[in-house]
Enzyme design. Structure first.
Site, PDB file in Angstrom:
ATOM      1  N   CYS A 252       9.049  -4.517 -47.576  1.00 24.98           N
ATOM      2  CA  CYS A 252       7.955  -4.216 -46.645  1.00 24.98           C
ATOM      3  C   CYS A 252       7.711  -5.385 -45.701  1.00 24.98           C
ATOM      4  CB  CYS A 252       6.686  -3.860 -47.408  1.00 24.98           C
ATOM      5  SG  CYS A 252       6.100  -5.164 -48.504  1.00 24.98           S
ATOM      6  N   HIS A 917       1.472  -6.645 -50.226  1.00 24.57           N
ATOM      7  CA  HIS A 917       2.138  -5.588 -49.472  1.00 24.57           C
ATOM      8  C   HIS A 917       1.929  -5.853 -47.987  1.00 24.57           C
ATOM      9  CE1 HIS A 917       3.879  -1.760 -48.589  1.00 24.57           C
ATOM     10  NE2 HIS A 917       2.784  -1.282 -48.026  1.00 24.57           N
TER      11      HIS A 917
END
Length: 1005
Positions: A252, A917
């Site tokens: 990510c 994230h």
């Protein structure tokens, strides 16, 4: 006159002149790579030599027209015969000599001139008599093969042009070539500017051309695209650029950086228009042979084709890992670090400077800033010239001052992005639970402000101001899974305590000088299971920890079983009631044989019968505990409980303090009341009272902990308990005695029993920090232990004050970037005057700004003592970010660009230091709409969602370069239920999710 035209013989000069001119050219002409020479049949040339030497123009030795018939296999193809030998079958003449002979004598009608190139072979130059003959075909039609000859000095680009012409490829099509040898292996011909020789093309090989598909993919790599985005009966058509990137496993960080760069208009248009093809630098030793630029171009063209929901950047990820080993594998990384590598890699792959010259840097030496800055930028562009420099590079002024001789050194250095620090507070807020010496007082949750670089003693001092308890009477411990993970010393650093740790501070009694030494005793609560612990290989029953542990100061002489029993009963009086006289517990002891005794309930503590024998061995019996009875049904309220410094009182408690008839909390009732009847721990936590382990869970307001700590805590908390000893005890008489509520057992720090512990009158081992556990029979625990009351705590007034999240302005961060700082000892500056390294003062000032300005917010703070992520909200403008006050050069000359910027993209990081994230917000250049990119999922976004405490890297575009959207803004009305899950969802549907933390899945990504 062209070489291919049939030349009629012009009036030649005299024979002697002919001989002298041609011999002079043959003697003086040297072979130079790329020059043209011509093949002439040997017999004709020898006859010409004889003719000019005789000196008679009417001689019978007149050679006539140049005739190469003997050199050809046939007169249809005009292919040369194999294995012709120079000076036996043919001679080579330079181009100038050939043109003279052709003008004087002409050429046989229909014969092509045999022009050949000089090629630079390893260690020698040679005329290429036999050119390379290769087969050409298209990837889409491998059956249609044509043959063509090329010189080894020809470029691959000339082959590409010949193929485009031969196969009628539409102009403007993006092509790439593959070289296929006889063993069927294909290799990309990446650099179209190299020669056929350098590309190792030889006769008999095949060159295959493929053209890029409309969806941005190449026919040869189509399987690497997601199946749902290609080869469907109804192909997807969407807004170009609004395309997700599949998470390949902890990628990510890469997806977030790529989405931001993808929505940087000047860079994306450069790649979409294929301007990079002619600027690929294959010889730069600092570059990646053009591979990073090509891999990035493939990703961009796929994302902006409008044909994909999501693209799989697997080839790009492989290339990045190949050239930057730190990104190998699938570990989590920093999006800004990848961005830095990618911009540098693209720059070197696309650097227009093929041979970098050495430039000696000069100091300012008192010259005007304008002059020094222009010289520095000029020198930078002489070595670095690419689309990355054009778009992202700016210039700042660096001023160093020697603290000793006060020498001032001024240099101007280029930058690709600004890494601006965030204002770091020197204090931190900690939430702790204070456990008073008063057994009837509930634990009190406090919020205290302590120095960030302080010690545990500073925490105790801050808490002392709220509780009036001297810091010397406090012990600080980290509680996890009903046990002490760590008991801290007063001089330990607070940096080892994380915000998500559950910290309890215990009050200890005052120790007078004449009193004997006190032992700090750690007390755990355990419950025996109903089943044997067969896994331990013994007859013992397993135990499980529950409730909150305690720390007590106990005189060394008071560590016998009966003394500790009374002390513990008194200390737990708030939630452990003593039996009434009417329900006096007695048990009958009878003689048992050895076999039956082995089957007795031998727990991980001392069995009831062993307890009695140990007590008798000490010459005493259990007595009634002091401290009075506390009925399980009589709940002290907030006004009745002595809570010093508690500013909020409630007239009564709500149903959160009531309990069922058996003394445990009803499953339907909340564990935390609206008043002071909180469950001790995180107020948002819920537990199932049907399970003692979960109902008595210690407060754990943490999602994750540090890896080592988490593993230790989980493993140790679940360790099975081995038996204390295995010797059966004989009974000598039948008698009745009072049964204890619990038994006491010496344990280790994990709360598990070790062999040999607890034997004799003392229940405590003094070899190290002593730990003891009180073991409850499930039935006794159910009757006399009030779970509901044990879990309650009250909140101090400091908890009621709303904790304001720190907000800083982006302008503050930029000002902090330009403040004077002193160099660290690890990075001194060498003073040319003092002739030694000095800790000089350094100041950075912005001089000129690029078209696209990248601002990196340094959220991750690393010092010698601490590592933390700063979660402050940085308030950055979406429009009109004005740098005019920050630029050192105040007066801009005519034609200078303004310094106002608009936001175009943000890379976000959610989570902490070890996990988290990455996502991104970006504004589409074509329709002006903001989107939220979360790996393969893309949703509409609104401007009020963009400024969050997760913003990590900001992309700003200078206003004078911003192009107006060419498409109308999309309709963001609610989407129908038939819309695909990975398609764009409506802004109305997602605005609630985007604004809350629940929207971001905190994967350990």
């Amino acid at each position: 006159m062209t070489a291919n035209s049939r030349c009629s013989a012009a009036e030649p000069p005299g024979l002697e002149t002919q001989r002298r001119e041609i011999e002079s050219l043959l003697r003086e002409c040297e072979l130079r790579a790329g020059d043209s020479w011509y093949v002439v049949e040997h017999r004709w040339f020898e006859q010409w030599k004889e003719f000019v030497e005789t000196g008679d123009q009417n001689s019978s030795s007149f050679p006539g027209q140049i005739d190469n018939t003997e050199l050809f296999e046939d007169l249809d193809s005009y292919h040369l015969k194999e294995r012709l030998v120079e000076n036996e079958d043919f001679v080579l003449v330079p181009a100038e000599a050939w043109h003279k002979l052709l003008a004087w004598y002409g050429m046989v009608d229909g014969h092509p001139p045999l022009e050949r190139k000089v090629v630079d072979l390893p260690s020698t130059l040679k005329v290429e008599v036999y050119p390379v003959e290769i087969f050409l075909c298209l990837h889409s039609n491998m059956e249609n093969v044509i043959t063509a000859q090329f010189s080894r000095a020809d470029s691959i680009q000339s082959i590409q042009r010949a193929m485009c012409e031969a196969f009628s490829v539409p102009p403007g099509s993006e092509c790439r070539l593959w070289m296929k040898s006889s063993d069927s292996n294909c290799e990309r011909l990446r650099n179209v500017h190299v020669s056929v020789l350098d590309a190792c093309l030889s006769s008999g090989m095949t060159v295959i051309m493929e053209t890029r598909n409309a969806d941005g993919t190449w026919p040869s790599s189509r399987p690497q695209i997601m199946r749902n985005s290609v080869e469907e009966q109804d192909p997807y058509r969407g807004q170009p650029g609004v395309c997700g990137l599949t998470n390949l496993g902890n990628t990510c960080f890469m997806n977030s950086a790529l989405q931001c760069l993808s929505n940087t208009p000047p860079l994306t248009e450069y790649f979409l228009q294929s301007l990079y093809v002619d600027e690929l630098n294959f010889t730069n030793p600092l570059g990646m042979k053009g591979e990073i630029a090509e891999a990035y171009a493939d990703v961009i063209k796929q994302m902006w084709s409008g044909r994909h929901y999501s693209v799989v950047p697997r080839v790009f990820k492989t290339k990045v890992g190949h050239f930057a080993s730190q990104f190998l594998g699938y570990q989590q990384h920093d999006s800004q670090e990848l961005l830095s590598f990618l911009l540098d890699g693209l720059h070197e792959d696309l650097n227009r400077v093929k041979n970098k010259e050495y430039i000696e840097l000069r100091d300012a030496d008192g010259r005007p800033d304008q002059e020094v800055a222009e010289e520095a930028w000029r020198n930078h562009r002489r070595r670095n010239d690419s689309v990355i420099v054009d778009t992202f590079h700016g210039l700042f002024k660096s001023t160093l001052v020697c603290p000793e001789c006060h020498k001032v050194s001024v240099t101007f250095d280029p930058f690709c992005y600004l890494s601006v620090p965030l204002p770091v507070s020197k204090e931190r807020v900690m939430e702790v639970f204070f456990v008073s010496l008063d057994p009837y007082a509930k634990p009190v949750q406090h919020r205290v402000v302590v120095p960030k670089a302080g010690k545990v003693s500073d925490l105790c001092s801050a808490l002392s101001e709220m509780t009036s308890v001297p810091p010397t009477q406090m012990v600080v411990a980290d509680v996890f899974n009903h046990r002490f993970y760590k008991i801290y010393n007063a001089d330990e650093s607070l940096s080892c305590i994380l915000d998500r740790d559950d910290i309890f501070v215990y009050e200890l009694g005052v120790q007078e000088e004449q009193q004997e030494e006190q032992v700090l005793l750690a007390l755990y609560l355990r419950e025996r299971s109903h089943y044997r612990d067969y896994g331990s290989g013994s007859s013992a029953y397993g135990t499980s920890l529950f409730g909150h542990p305690l720390l007590l100061g106990v005189p060394r002489s008071s560590c016998s079983q009966e003394a500790l029993y009374d002390l513990f009963l008194q200390r737990l009086a708030r939630y452990v009631r003593s039996p009434d006289p009417s329900e006096e517990l007695e048990e009958e002891e009878e003689e048992d044989d050895d076999e039956e005794e082995l089957y007795k309930t031998q727990t991980n503590g001392i069995s009831d019968d062993e307890q009695q024998e140990d007590a008798e061995a000490a010459g005493a019996s259990q007595t009634e505990p002091c401290g009075g009875d506390v009925s399980a049904n009589s709940q002290p309220d907030a006004t009745a409980t002595p809570l010093p410094d508690l500013n909020h009182t409630q007239p009564s408690l709500d149903h959160g303090d009531t309990e069922t008839s058996n003394g445990t909390q009803s499953q339907a009732e909340p564990l935390c009341s609206a008043d002071d009847g909180h469950t001790c721990g995180d107020s948002s936590r819920t537990s199932d009272p049907g399970s003692e382990q979960s109902a008595e869970q210690a407060p754990q307001p943490r999602e994750t902990t540090e890896e080592e700590k988490e593993e230790d805590k989980q493993e140790e908390a679940c360790s099975p308990s081995p038996p204390a000893n295995e010797q059966p005890v004989k009974r000598r008489a039948c008698r009745k005695r009072r049964k204890s509520l619990f038994t006491i057992q010496a344990v280790n720090s994990n709360g598990t029993t070790e062999r040999g512990m607890g034997e004799g009158g003392s229940a405590v081992s003094f070899s190290s920090q002593p730990y003891v556990a009180i073991d409850w029979d499930p039935e006794m625990k159910k009757r006399f232990y009030n779970e509901n009351e044990a879990e309650k705590y009250v909140k101090h007034a400091s908890m009621e004050v709303p904790q304001q999240q720190t907000t800083v302005q982006l302008q503050e961060c930029i000002e902090l970037f330009t403040t004077v700082e002193t160099l660290e000892e690890e990075n001194p500056w060498y003073c040319p005057v003092c002739k030694k390294h000095q800790l000089a003062t350094k100041k950075l000032d912005l001089w000129s700004l690029p078209e696209v300005l990248i601002i990196h917010l340094k959220r991750f703070s690393y010092t010698k003592f601490t590592r933390e992520k700063l979660d402050s909200i940085v308030d950055f403008p979406l429009r009109d970010l004005d740098f005019s006050s920050c630029l050192l050069r105040k007066n801009l000359s005519n034609g200078e660009p303004p310094s106002c910027y608009d936001l175009i993209a943000v890379s976000n990081h959610y989570g902490g230091l070890r996990d988290g994230h990455y996502t991104s917000y970006a504004k589409n250049k074509d329709n002006g709409q903001w989107y939220y990119f979360d790996d393969s999922k893309v949703t509409f976004a609104t401007e009020d969602q963009i400024v969050t405490n997760a913003a990590y890297v900001l992309f700003y575009h200078r206003q004078d370069k911003i192009r107006k959207p060419t498409l109308p803004a999309p309709n963001t009305s609610p989407a129908s239920s038939t819309q695909p899950a990975n398609d764009i969802t409506s802004c109305k549907d997602d605005s609630a999710e985007l604004g809350t933390a629940s929207y971001v899945t905190m994967e350990t990504d």
